[in-house]
Write a protein that holds these residues in place. Structure first.
Motif, PDB file in Angstrom:
ATOM      1  N   LEU A   1      29.049   7.921  27.586  1.00  0.00           N
ATOM      2  CA  LEU A   1      27.661   8.005  27.130  1.00  0.00           C
ATOM      3  C   LEU A   1      26.726   7.619  28.270  1.00  0.00           C
ATOM      4  CD1 LEU A   1      27.302   6.535  23.532  1.00  0.00           C
ATOM      5  CD2 LEU A   1      26.841   8.860  24.331  1.00  0.00           C
ATOM      6  N   GLY A   2      27.119   6.588  29.009  1.00  0.00           N
ATOM      7  CA  GLY A   2      26.311   6.131  30.132  1.00  0.00           C
ATOM      8  C   GLY A   2      26.163   7.211  31.191  1.00  0.00           C
ATOM      9  N   PHE A   3      27.243   7.980  31.379  1.00  0.00           N
ATOM     10  CA  PHE A   3      27.177   9.107  32.315  1.00  0.00           C
ATOM     11  C   PHE A   3      26.230  10.182  31.814  1.00  0.00           C
ATOM     12  CE2 PHE A   3      31.434   8.862  34.680  1.00  0.00           C
ATOM     13  CZ  PHE A   3      30.780   8.561  35.850  1.00  0.00           C
ATOM     14  N   ALA A   4      26.394  10.475  30.503  1.00  0.00           N
ATOM     15  CA  ALA A   4      25.752  11.661  29.948  1.00  0.00           C
ATOM     16  C   ALA A   4      24.260  11.470  29.708  1.00  0.00           C
ATOM     17  CB  ALA A   4      26.457  12.047  28.647  1.00  0.00           C
ATOM     18  N   LEU A   5      23.873  10.283  29.255  1.00  0.00           N
ATOM     19  CA  LEU A   5      22.463  10.078  28.920  1.00  0.00           C
ATOM     20  C   LEU A   5      21.652   9.844  30.183  1.00  0.00           C
ATOM     21  CD1 LEU A   5      22.716   7.687  25.850  1.00  0.00           C
ATOM     22  CD2 LEU A   5      22.145  10.116  25.857  1.00  0.00           C
ATOM     23  N   PRO A   6      20.507  10.532  30.300  1.00  0.00           N
ATOM     24  CA  PRO A   6      19.650  10.242  31.459  1.00  0.00           C
ATOM     25  C   PRO A   6      19.070   8.832  31.344  1.00  0.00           C
ATOM     26  CG  PRO A   6      18.754  12.037  30.109  1.00  0.00           C
ATOM     27  CD  PRO A   6      19.971  11.558  29.413  1.00  0.00           C
TER      28      PRO A   6
ATOM     29  N   VAL B   1      14.593   4.254  24.982  1.00  0.00           N
ATOM     30  CA  VAL B   1      15.236   3.768  23.759  1.00  0.00           C
ATOM     31  C   VAL B   1      15.269   2.244  23.746  1.00  0.00           C
ATOM     32  CG1 VAL B   1      17.439   3.646  22.521  1.00  0.00           C
ATOM     33  CG2 VAL B   1      16.622   5.833  23.402  1.00  0.00           C
ATOM     34  N   LEU B   2      15.700   1.656  24.855  1.00  0.00           N
ATOM     35  CA  LEU B   2      15.783   0.196  24.897  1.00  0.00           C
ATOM     36  C   LEU B   2      14.396  -0.435  24.824  1.00  0.00           C
ATOM     37  CD1 LEU B   2      18.655  -0.487  27.437  1.00  0.00           C
ATOM     38  CD2 LEU B   2      18.667  -0.766  24.965  1.00  0.00           C
ATOM     39  N   LEU B   3      13.418   0.218  25.422  1.00  0.00           N
ATOM     40  CA  LEU B   3      12.040  -0.258  25.356  1.00  0.00           C
ATOM     41  C   LEU B   3      11.576  -0.283  23.906  1.00  0.00           C
ATOM     42  CD1 LEU B   3       9.867  -1.009  27.457  1.00  0.00           C
ATOM     43  CD2 LEU B   3       9.027   1.337  27.311  1.00  0.00           C
ATOM     44  N   TYR B   4      11.866   0.829  23.200  1.00  0.00           N
ATOM     45  CA  TYR B   4      11.484   0.958  21.796  1.00  0.00           C
ATOM     46  C   TYR B   4      12.156  -0.130  20.955  1.00  0.00           C
ATOM     47  CZ  TYR B   4      11.027   2.950  17.136  1.00  0.00           C
ATOM     48  OH  TYR B   4      10.755   3.120  15.806  1.00  0.00           O
ATOM     49  N   ILE B   5      13.481  -0.279  21.161  1.00  0.00           N
ATOM     50  CA  ILE B   5      14.226  -1.277  20.384  1.00  0.00           C
ATOM     51  C   ILE B   5      13.691  -2.673  20.652  1.00  0.00           C
ATOM     52  CG2 ILE B   5      16.487  -2.390  20.097  1.00  0.00           C
ATOM     53  CD1 ILE B   5      17.777   0.310  20.584  1.00  0.00           C
ATOM     54  N   SER B   6      13.451  -2.982  21.908  1.00  0.00           N
ATOM     55  CA  SER B   6      13.052  -4.356  22.205  1.00  0.00           C
ATOM     56  C   SER B   6      11.658  -4.652  21.653  1.00  0.00           C
ATOM     57  CB  SER B   6      13.116  -4.621  23.704  1.00  0.00           C
ATOM     58  OG  SER B   6      12.058  -3.965  24.333  1.00  0.00           O
ATOM     59  N   ILE B   7      10.820  -3.639  21.558  1.00  0.00           N
ATOM     60  CA  ILE B   7       9.485  -3.886  21.016  1.00  0.00           C
ATOM     61  C   ILE B   7       9.524  -3.966  19.493  1.00  0.00           C
ATOM     62  CG2 ILE B   7       7.198  -2.862  20.675  1.00  0.00           C
ATOM     63  CD1 ILE B   7       7.456  -1.852  23.585  1.00  0.00           C
ATOM     64  N   THR B   8      10.232  -3.000  18.841  1.00  0.00           N
ATOM     65  CA  THR B   8      10.235  -2.974  17.378  1.00  0.00           C
ATOM     66  C   THR B   8      11.157  -4.025  16.790  1.00  0.00           C
ATOM     67  OG1 THR B   8      11.895  -1.258  17.506  1.00  0.00           O
ATOM     68  CG2 THR B   8       9.626  -0.531  17.179  1.00  0.00           C
ATOM     69  N   VAL B   9      12.343  -4.196  17.365  1.00  0.00           N
ATOM     70  CA  VAL B   9      13.311  -5.112  16.758  1.00  0.00           C
ATOM     71  C   VAL B   9      13.089  -6.549  17.228  1.00  0.00           C
ATOM     72  CG1 VAL B   9      15.758  -5.638  16.438  1.00  0.00           C
ATOM     73  CG2 VAL B   9      15.000  -3.257  16.555  1.00  0.00           C
ATOM     74  N   PHE B  10      12.941  -6.719  18.529  1.00  0.00           N
ATOM     75  CA  PHE B  10      12.857  -8.088  19.046  1.00  0.00           C
ATOM     76  C   PHE B  10      11.422  -8.538  19.291  1.00  0.00           C
ATOM     77  CE2 PHE B  10      16.991  -6.444  20.397  1.00  0.00           C
ATOM     78  CZ  PHE B  10      17.798  -7.354  19.751  1.00  0.00           C
ATOM     79  N   ASP B  11      10.506  -7.612  19.094  1.00  0.00           N
ATOM     80  CA  ASP B  11       9.099  -7.952  19.230  1.00  0.00           C
ATOM     81  C   ASP B  11       8.791  -8.555  20.604  1.00  0.00           C
ATOM     82  OD1 ASP B  11       6.496  -8.033  18.398  1.00  0.00           O
ATOM     83  OD2 ASP B  11       6.651 -10.088  17.623  1.00  0.00           O
ATOM     84  N   SER B  12       9.492  -8.064  21.630  1.00  0.00           N
ATOM     85  CA  SER B  12       9.177  -8.569  22.953  1.00  0.00           C
ATOM     86  C   SER B  12       8.976  -7.389  23.884  1.00  0.00           C
ATOM     87  CB  SER B  12      10.309  -9.450  23.471  1.00  0.00           C
ATOM     88  OG  SER B  12      11.431  -8.646  23.715  1.00  0.00           O
ATOM     89  N   SER B  13       8.156  -7.585  24.874  1.00  0.00           N
ATOM     90  CA  SER B  13       7.893  -6.513  25.811  1.00  0.00           C
ATOM     91  C   SER B  13       8.907  -6.577  26.940  1.00  0.00           C
ATOM     92  CB  SER B  13       6.478  -6.658  26.361  1.00  0.00           C
ATOM     93  OG  SER B  13       6.435  -6.118  27.665  1.00  0.00           O
ATOM     94  N   VAL B  14       9.439  -5.419  27.323  1.00  0.00           N
ATOM     95  CA  VAL B  14      10.358  -5.405  28.454  1.00  0.00           C
ATOM     96  C   VAL B  14       9.681  -4.868  29.702  1.00  0.00           C
ATOM     97  CG1 VAL B  14      12.508  -5.255  27.211  1.00  0.00           C
ATOM     98  CG2 VAL B  14      11.225  -3.179  27.728  1.00  0.00           C
ATOM     99  N   GLY B  15       8.442  -4.424  29.518  1.00  0.00           N
ATOM    100  CA  GLY B  15       7.744  -3.840  30.665  1.00  0.00           C
ATOM    101  C   GLY B  15       7.541  -4.885  31.743  1.00  0.00           C
ATOM    102  N   GLY B  16       7.548  -4.444  32.994  1.00  0.00           N
ATOM    103  CA  GLY B  16       7.281  -5.352  34.098  1.00  0.00           C
ATOM    104  C   GLY B  16       8.443  -6.288  34.346  1.00  0.00           C
TER     105      GLY B  16
ATOM    106  N   SER C   1      18.678  -3.898  34.257  1.00  0.00           N
ATOM    107  CA  SER C   1      20.044  -3.977  34.787  1.00  0.00           C
ATOM    108  C   SER C   1      21.027  -3.237  33.891  1.00  0.00           C
ATOM    109  CB  SER C   1      20.496  -5.433  34.917  1.00  0.00           C
ATOM    110  OG  SER C   1      19.632  -6.124  35.753  1.00  0.00           O
ATOM    111  N   ILE C   2      20.853  -3.396  32.579  1.00  0.00           N
ATOM    112  CA  ILE C   2      21.758  -2.705  31.657  1.00  0.00           C
ATOM    113  C   ILE C   2      21.616  -1.192  31.816  1.00  0.00           C
ATOM    114  CG2 ILE C   2      22.184  -2.193  29.215  1.00  0.00           C
ATOM    115  CD1 ILE C   2      21.591  -5.119  28.619  1.00  0.00           C
ATOM    116  N   ILE C   3      20.363  -0.729  31.877  1.00  0.00           N
ATOM    117  CA  ILE C   3      20.131   0.714  31.993  1.00  0.00           C
ATOM    118  C   ILE C   3      20.771   1.252  33.274  1.00  0.00           C
ATOM    119  CG2 ILE C   3      18.365   2.485  32.297  1.00  0.00           C
ATOM    120  CD1 ILE C   3      16.509   0.517  30.689  1.00  0.00           C
TER     121      ILE C   3
END
Lengths: 331, 341
Positions: free
Chosen positions: A146-151, A158-173, A200-202
């Motif tokens: 999946l890591g290979f296939a997904l750009p 996706v992770l930005l969306y999850i971290s904002i909606t689920v964890f209510d934290s900003s990952v920007g910057g 790093s995960i991405i």
């Protein structure tokens, strides 16, 4: 070992010399120069007539009128002798000021990504090989592909969306707003670390997918090795012999391709950085090219290639430590 | 599990009804088909057979070293008397159990055909011997190092303290095989399985290693199972010989029985294929045909497809029962079964 080290350091210096010439040629390649760009910016729309003589004056001001070899030696000796990467024309300050902080943050992203990659790929690859053909093995293979296939930019979104909606934290910057301009402190460093996780995960995902398969394949080869059976025949406990014999050799191909990983991360970083709003060098490199701000572009290219050459050097050293056969061949 | 039952005839190892198969993509392959053998204390049992005859598989099972896709039949029995006097049933041990690890190395040691690949290239010879010593003897690291260097010296490696620090690729083939023997013996086993230990060595080194093994056996009093496809080699070391073909034992006897009075057509054919000094000029006789694929094992005697004295309607129907020719000599062949009847 000392001889080996000296050889490698000389090799690295020679490589960097040729790299610097190539970088300089690349800096020279785009049509036009910063003098024309500067004149265009300053006088466009004012109706002023710019003559070739005016341009030559501007060139002389910036030191762009000297012959290429002279400019190369001035540039490279500034870097080598004083750590001075020249002048960033567009920012009207030194290149060091422009890229200073960004280079450290880029390196922070690079190393945290490499650490995540190896922390996951090596143990998981070894585990998958030991449990070959099991459900876990297949699940891990699918997950890593999946890591290979997904750009990466999609993963980032996706992770930005999850971290904002689920964890209510900003990952920007790379810093929370309250730390952005604060002086360095432990709290700021921890804040930086927490912001490094998502990029790093991405970035690590595809590198991990690749290295995990490498570790798994090497481990599978090594597991069938007679020396493993021989250790088992000596009554060595299973986990101990797996770690001591096949696992140690399974790390070799990973170690020897560390610079490939660095290269991969550098090339994927700008897109991820753009999505996540990370201050790093990739975007600056692009901008400085558009502005023909060649000392900035040259400095970034040089630093990135140096990092890759240096990673290569490191992997040679690690490999020599890990595998006694390496030193013998290299003399 | 009859743990305290005494062994008969001063036997160290008794194997009965040993049947081993492998699960493969093409189906189940039987590698060893119901064989029986035993090893006496201080003696050398030679096992002779072509590739694929099951000689390695049957002995590796004594240490339970076979790959995961192997199946040891439930009726199989491998009884071994430990140094403590306790008789254990090796087939009953769980894989990777503590008991099994004690057997591996501490009671039964194995030396391989390829001394190059049986050492890991990234650790020194010393490291790998010390690992073996520390695993099975209650000694400190310093003592283990002393034992290791002493053992290297005993197997005839010159400059043992120096060799101790060297890597396997820095030693010659003969030296590596000596080092392999040193690893095995440093654990003080009562049974040494030598799986074609001289096959990859040239003839002069081969003779040296055989001599060394004979010497060490006299000195340490261990039993040896010596596996080879070379009848010339086995005649020099074995007290007893069994001849295997396609997972079955075809003939068993003392070295004298087998070499000088071979009865099974297969053994006779094997001996005819050895070049001899007294018959120079004559052509060697090869055994005609190929060894059948283990996937399509012949019914009856496994050798009937290539046997010169095959009796159609008898040999291809069922496996012959053992015929006792003397106290020591047993053959599995209808030629003799008929005579006895």
């Amino acid at each position: 070992m000392v001889k080996f080290l000296v050889q490698r350091i000389i090799g690295m210096a020679v490589t960097m010399f040729f790299v610097s010439i190539m970088v300089f040629i690349i800096m020279e390649l785009p049509p036009g120069d910063y003098a024309e760009r500067w004149a265009f910016r300053k006088f466009s729309g004012t109706g002023a007539q710019i003559t070739e003589a005016d341009l030559d004056n501007i060139r002389a001001n910036f030191g762009l009128d000297r012959p290429a070899p002279e400019r190369y030696f001035k540039w490279i000796s500034g870097i080598v002798l004083h750590g001075d990467f020249g002048e960033a024309f567009a920012f009207q300050t030194s290149v060091n000021n422009v890229i200073g902080q960004k280079i450290w943050l880029t390196l922070a992203i690079l190393f945290s990504t490499l650490i995540v990659t190896y922390l996951v790929a090596i143990p998981v690859g070894i585990y998958a090989a030991i449990r070959r053909g099991s459900a876990e093995d297949y699940a891990l293979t699918v997950f890593s592909y999946l890591g290979f296939a997904l750009p990466n930019f999609l993963l980032a979104l996706v992770l930005l969306y999850i971290s904002i909606t689920v964890f209510d934290s900003s990952v920007g910057g790379l810093f929370s707003p309250e730390y952005a301009d604060a002086p360095w402190s432990t709290a700021k460093a921890l804040d930086l670390l927490s912001h490094l996780i998502i990029p790093s995960i991405i970035l690590a995902w595809s590198a991990t997918a690749f290295q995990l398969q490498t570790v798994r394949a090497t481990m599978l080869d090594e597991l069938n090795n007679l020396s493993v059976t021989a250790a088992r025949a000596r009554g060595v406990p299973e986990w101990k012999l797996l770690l001591k014999y096949p696992a140690r050799l399974a790390i070799n191909p990973v170690v020897s391709t560390m610079s490939f990983d660095a290269n991969r991360i550098f090339s994927e970083l700008p897109i991820v950085a753009l999505v996540l709003g990370l201050p790093e060098l990739g975007e600056l490199l692009l901008k400085s090219y558009l502005d023909l701000d060649m000392f900035v572009a040259g400095a970034i290219l040089l630093i990135l290639t140096f990092m890759i050459v240096f990673m290569n050097f490191l992997s040679d050293i690690f490999l020599a430590i890990l595998d006694p056969r390496v030193k013998l061949i290299e003399g | 599990m009859a743990k305290t039952k005494e062994m008969t005839n001063n036997n160290l190892l008794e194997v009965k009804d040993l049947k081993i198969s492998f699960k493969t993509d093409e189906g189940i392959i039987t590698a060893v088909d119901g064989i029986k053998f035993s090893v006496k204390r201080g003696q050398t049992l030679g096992i002779v057979g072509e590739s694929g005859s099951g000689k390695s598989v049957s002995t590796w099972s004594i240490m339970r070293l076979l790959p995961k896709n192997s199946i040891i039949d439930k009726k199989s029995s491998i009884k071994f008397q430990q140094k403590s006097g306790k008789v254990v049933e090796i087939t009953k041990f769980k894989s990777n159990s503590r008991e099994l690890r004690e057997i591996r190395g501490g009671e039964v040691a194995l030396i391989f055909q390829e001394p190059m690949s049986s050492f890991s290239p990234v650790y020194t010879i010393g490291n790998q011997i010390m690992e073996a010593v520390l695993q099975h003897r209650d000694v400190t690291k310093e003592e283990a190092q002393e034992i290791a260097i002493d053992m290297l010296d005993r197997v005839g490696i010159s400059n043992p303290a120096q060799r101790f620090k060297q890597y396997p690729f820095e030693l010659s083939g003969g030296m590596r095989q000596r080092a392999m023997i040193a690893v095995a013996l440093s654990m003080n086993p009562s049974l040494l399985i030598a799986d074609e230990p001289t096959t990859s060595l040239d003839v002069t080194i081969q003779a040296q290693i055989l001599e060394l093994m004979n010497e060490l056996q006299e000195e340490l009093g261990m039993s040896i199972i010596f596996i080879t496809h070379n009848l010339g080699v086995i005649a020099q070391v074995a007290d007893e010989i069994e001849v295997m073909y396609l997972g079955k034992i075809l003939e068993r006897g003392t070295t004298n029985d087998i070499i000088h009075e071979p009865q099974h057509p297969y053994t006779q054919a094997l001996l005819k294929a050895i070049p001899r000094l007294d018959t120079i000029g004559e052509r060697l006789t090869a055994i005609s045909g190929d060894i059948p694929s283990p996937l399509s094992r012949p019914i009856g005697c496994p050798f009937y497809t290539r046997c010169e004295k095959v009796m159609p309607g008898i040999c291809d129907v069922k496996m012959p029962e053992p015929t006792q020719l003397s106290d020591t000599h047993t053959v599995y062949c209808f030629l003799y079964e008929e005579k006895n009847v």
